[in-house]
Design an enzyme around this catalytic site. Structure first.
Site, PDB file in Angstrom:
ATOM      1  N   SER A   1      -7.685  -0.820  -7.017  1.00 23.04           N
ATOM      2  CA  SER A   1      -7.647  -1.710  -5.849  1.00 23.04           C
ATOM      3  C   SER A   1      -7.383  -3.155  -6.277  1.00 23.04           C
ATOM      4  CB  SER A   1      -8.950  -1.628  -5.051  1.00 23.04           C
ATOM      5  OG  SER A   1      -9.102  -0.338  -4.507  1.00 23.04           O
TER       6      SER A   1
ATOM      7  N   HIS B   1      -3.714  -3.455  -7.120  1.00 22.61           N
ATOM      8  CA  HIS B   1      -2.817  -3.652  -5.969  1.00 22.61           C
ATOM      9  C   HIS B   1      -2.648  -5.149  -5.695  1.00 22.61           C
ATOM     10  CE1 HIS B   1      -2.574   0.558  -4.903  1.00 22.61           C
ATOM     11  NE2 HIS B   1      -3.851   0.666  -4.638  1.00 22.61           N
TER      12      HIS B   1
ATOM     13  N   HIS C   1     -14.451  -5.672  -7.997  1.00 16.90           N
ATOM     14  CA  HIS C   1     -15.299  -5.222  -6.876  1.00 16.90           C
ATOM     15  C   HIS C   1     -16.180  -4.050  -7.277  1.00 16.90           C
ATOM     16  CE1 HIS C   1     -11.942  -2.452  -6.809  1.00 16.90           C
ATOM     17  NE2 HIS C   1     -12.759  -1.604  -6.231  1.00 16.90           N
TER      18      HIS C   1
ATOM     19  N   CYS D   1     -18.096   1.715  -7.387  1.00 23.03           N
ATOM     20  CA  CYS D   1     -16.887   2.051  -6.608  1.00 23.03           C
ATOM     21  C   CYS D   1     -16.411   3.465  -6.888  1.00 23.03           C
ATOM     22  CB  CYS D   1     -15.737   1.068  -6.823  1.00 23.03           C
ATOM     23  SG  CYS D   1     -14.265   1.597  -5.892  1.00 23.03           S
TER      24      CYS D   1
ATOM     25  N   CYS E   1     -10.472  -1.200 -11.541  1.00 22.35           N
ATOM     26  CA  CYS E   1     -10.105  -0.242 -10.482  1.00 22.35           C
ATOM     27  C   CYS E   1      -8.717  -0.588  -9.958  1.00 22.35           C
ATOM     28  CB  CYS E   1     -11.128  -0.313  -9.347  1.00 22.35           C
ATOM     29  SG  CYS E   1     -10.706   0.670  -7.884  1.00 22.35           S
TER      30      CYS E   1
HETATM   31  P1  CND Z   1      -5.757   5.105 -11.108  1.00 17.95           P
HETATM   32  O1  CND Z   1      -4.596   4.258 -11.449  1.00 17.95           O
HETATM   33  O2  CND Z   1      -6.868   5.260 -12.085  1.00 17.95           O
HETATM   34  O3  CND Z   1      -5.269   6.582 -10.721  1.00 17.95           O
HETATM   35  C1  CND Z   1      -4.108   6.876  -9.994  1.00 17.95           C
HETATM   36  C2  CND Z   1      -3.624   8.245 -10.469  1.00 17.95           C
HETATM   37  O4  CND Z   1      -2.521   8.661  -9.660  1.00 17.95           O
HETATM   38  C3  CND Z   1      -3.134   8.236 -11.917  1.00 17.95           C
HETATM   39  O5  CND Z   1      -3.774   9.265 -12.633  1.00 17.95           O
HETATM   40  C4  CND Z   1      -1.630   8.483 -11.773  1.00 17.95           C
HETATM   41  O6  CND Z   1      -1.084   9.199 -12.879  1.00 17.95           O
HETATM   42  C5  CND Z   1      -1.574   9.306 -10.503  1.00 17.95           C
HETATM   43  N1  CND Z   1      -0.276   9.315  -9.822  1.00 17.95           N
HETATM   44  C6  CND Z   1       0.574   8.283  -9.631  1.00 17.95           C
HETATM   45  N2  CND Z   1       1.656   8.694  -8.943  1.00 17.95           N
HETATM   46  C7  CND Z   1       1.493  10.016  -8.685  1.00 17.95           C
HETATM   47  C8  CND Z   1       2.253  11.007  -7.998  1.00 17.95           C
HETATM   48  N3  CND Z   1       3.426  10.712  -7.437  1.00 17.95           N
HETATM   49  N4  CND Z   1       1.756  12.257  -7.906  1.00 17.95           N
HETATM   50  C9  CND Z   1       0.564  12.573  -8.478  1.00 17.95           C
HETATM   51  N5  CND Z   1      -0.207  11.680  -9.137  1.00 17.95           N
HETATM   52  C10 CND Z   1       0.252  10.420  -9.242  1.00 17.95           C
HETATM   53  O7  CND Z   1      -6.320   4.530  -9.716  1.00 17.95           O
HETATM   54  P2  CND Z   1      -7.809   4.608  -9.102  1.00 17.95           P
HETATM   55  O8  CND Z   1      -8.337   5.973  -9.276  1.00 17.95           O
HETATM   56  O9  CND Z   1      -8.573   3.425  -9.569  1.00 17.95           O
HETATM   57  O10 CND Z   1      -7.467   4.331  -7.569  1.00 17.95           O
HETATM   58  C11 CND Z   1      -6.694   5.263  -6.827  1.00 17.95           C
HETATM   59  C12 CND Z   1      -6.478   4.750  -5.428  1.00 17.95           C
HETATM   60  O11 CND Z   1      -7.732   4.697  -4.757  1.00 17.95           O
HETATM   61  C13 CND Z   1      -5.908   3.333  -5.351  1.00 17.95           C
HETATM   62  O12 CND Z   1      -4.992   3.227  -4.284  1.00 17.95           O
HETATM   63  C14 CND Z   1      -7.130   2.494  -5.074  1.00 17.95           C
HETATM   64  O13 CND Z   1      -6.797   1.276  -4.452  1.00 17.95           O
HETATM   65  C15 CND Z   1      -7.845   3.427  -4.160  1.00 17.95           C
HETATM   66  C16 CND Z   1      -9.286   3.072  -3.918  1.00 17.95           C
HETATM   67  C17 CND Z   1      -9.778   3.331  -2.655  1.00 17.95           C
HETATM   68  C18 CND Z   1     -11.080   3.013  -2.358  1.00 17.95           C
HETATM   69  C19 CND Z   1     -11.589   3.300  -0.991  1.00 17.95           C
HETATM   70  O14 CND Z   1     -12.656   2.783  -0.641  1.00 17.95           O
HETATM   71  N6  CND Z   1     -10.919   4.117  -0.199  1.00 17.95           N
HETATM   72  C20 CND Z   1     -11.901   2.450  -3.342  1.00 17.95           C
HETATM   73  N7  CND Z   1     -11.387   2.209  -4.575  1.00 17.95           N
HETATM   74  C21 CND Z   1     -10.115   2.523  -4.877  1.00 17.95           C
HETATM   75 ZN    ZN Z   2     -12.345   0.485  -6.218  1.00 17.70          ZN
END
Ligand code: CND
Ligand code: ZN
Length: 367
Positions: A44, A47, A63, A168, A42
């Site tokens: 996260s 990061h 996680h 997650c 993931c």
């Molecule tokens: P993943 O890397 O799979 O997806 C990110 C997507 O964003 C990709 O498809 C990219 O191509 C796209 N992207 C990047 N830049 C841009 C842009 N400028 N415009 C449009 N699209 C873009 O990441 P993920 O899905 O595993 O995680 C996404 C976020 O969610 C990340 O910040 C993660 O830390 C967060 C997250 C939050 C929570 C929560 O509890 N709120 C839980 N898990 C993950």
């Molecule tokens: Zn996550």
């Protein structure tokens, strides 16, 4: 005697994790030893690898995971050896204000940081030096010791790789729509960022009958995945201004916009493509210290709501087993989320692939 386990250890941001043997102490009171069977890759964790959040190192990341309970510590009553469990990355105390109002994700009843057990110590170590536990899960290892509330039993017929992703990506994405925003049927929705979590926001929106569902990403392949998960329209933000395009498609903006990347710039886009009276939901996790600037006067004049979403506002002990049931009933898609399986030794390559945008989700499997 501590158990010797293979684990991926992050010693320094920006450097590959070391896959090596570490020591894992047995479960203490209120803790559970879980044999990890599958764990997702993931963003996260990424990061942390990229150094965007300052966390204590060395740390075992991971996680999003599922496994089998092997042993329980004194006083554990909620799980037993042999249970198949999804790990809950917001293990809660069950006694604080937030636990009592049904918002365990916001639990503040544990005074210690989320990188150590409730008692403030680690079970992981090497050469006597502590190794921290990502979100009290630390699943990039053959075994993990987690708090009792962090291991949620699920039906044994859910394959472990699917169960891990429910832990997650699926919970966070679908929960953002169903629990956090409570999107009514017929609402217009935009989702910025169509990775593992964003695809689940899209499927959540489809599940509740939202329309249109507009997916925004900068990669064509991701927009293809978005359609597979229920997007009705796609916007390539590398070619078009997503704010102008979403406003054009909807005649003024969407009822609900979800940011699922974690950047101030895209959160602001999500806010700007939300219609007056609508809601902007921030799921993506930005680098530490990044601030969001929005026009202050626009808030009263549009009555928009900006809302955060952690773990899909889940009540993990209710919602994780429910997600598993929905999966087994064929009502939510989890199989097509999995792009590739990896072995623990390949974990650094898995994150590089995530960084290049090659994965919906990668899943690390253990023998
Ligand atoms: P993943 O890397 O799979 O997806 C990110 C997507 O964003 C990709 O498809 C990219 O191509 C796209 N992207 C990047 N830049 C841009 C842009 N400028 N415009 C449009 N699209 C873009 O990441 P993920 O899905 O595993 O995680 C996404 C976020 O969610 C990340 O910040 C993660 O830390 C967060 C997250 C939050 C929570 C929560 O509890 N709120 C839980 N898990 C993950
Ligand atoms: Zn996550």
């Amino acid at each position: 005697m501590p158990k010797k386990v293979q684990a991926a250890v992050l010693y320094e941001p920006g450097r590959p994790m070391a896959v090596e043997q570490v020591d894992l102490d047995g479960p203490k009171a209120g803790e559970v030893l879980v044999r990890i069977r599958a764990t997702g890759v993931c963003h996260s964790d990424y990061h942390v690898i990229k150094g965007e959040w300052s966390l204590p190192l060395p740390m075992v990341l991971g996680h999003e995971a599922a496994g089998i309970v092997e042993e329980v510590g004194p006083g554990v009553t909620m799980v037993k050896p042999g249970d198949h469990v999804i790990l809950n990355f917001r293990a809660h105390c069950g006694r604080c204000y937030y636990c009592n109002i049904g918002r365990p994700v916001l639990c503040d009843g544990i005074p210690t940081p989320r990188w150590v057990m409730f008692d403030g110590t680690t079970r992981l170590s090497k050469g006597g030096q502590p190794i921290y536990h990502m979100a009290r899960v630390a699943s990039f290892a053959e075994y993990a010791v987690v708090p009792e509330t962090g291991a949620v039993p699920v039906r044994k017929d859910v394959p472990f790789d699917r169960a891990a992703l429910i832990g997650c990506a699926v919970m966070t994405g679908i929960g953002a729509v169903v629990n956090t925003a409570r999107v009514p049927a017929g609402s217009s929705v935009a989702v910025i960022g169509c990775g593992g979590v964003g695809l689940n926001v899209i499927q959540g929106a489809a599940l509740v009958g939202a329309d249109p569902i507009i997916a925004v990403d900068i990669l064509e392949t991701k927009l293809g995945h978005a359609r597979e998960f229920g997007a009705t329209h796609t916007v390539d933000a590398s070619q078009t201004d997503p704010v102008a395009e979403v406003r054009r498609l909807t005649g003024g903006g969407v009822d609900y916009a979800f940011e699922v990347i974690g950047r101030a710039r895209t959160i602001r886009q999500a806010y700007e493509l939300t219609r007056p009276g609508g809601m902007t939901v921030v799921v993506g996790m930005a680098p530490e210290g990044e601030e969001l600037a929005i026009n202050a006067l626009s808030l009263p004049r549009t009555e928009k709501v900006v809302m955060g979403c952690w773990y899909g506002s889940a009540r993990p002990w209710v919602d994780l087993p429910k997600m598993a049931e929905l999966y087994l009933a064929g009502k939510i898609k989890v199989d097509p989320l999995i792009s590739r399986h990896y072995r623990l030794e390949e974990i650094n390559a898995a994150f590089e692939a995530l960084g290049r945008g090659e994965l919906k989700r990668g899943v690390v499997m253990f023998d």
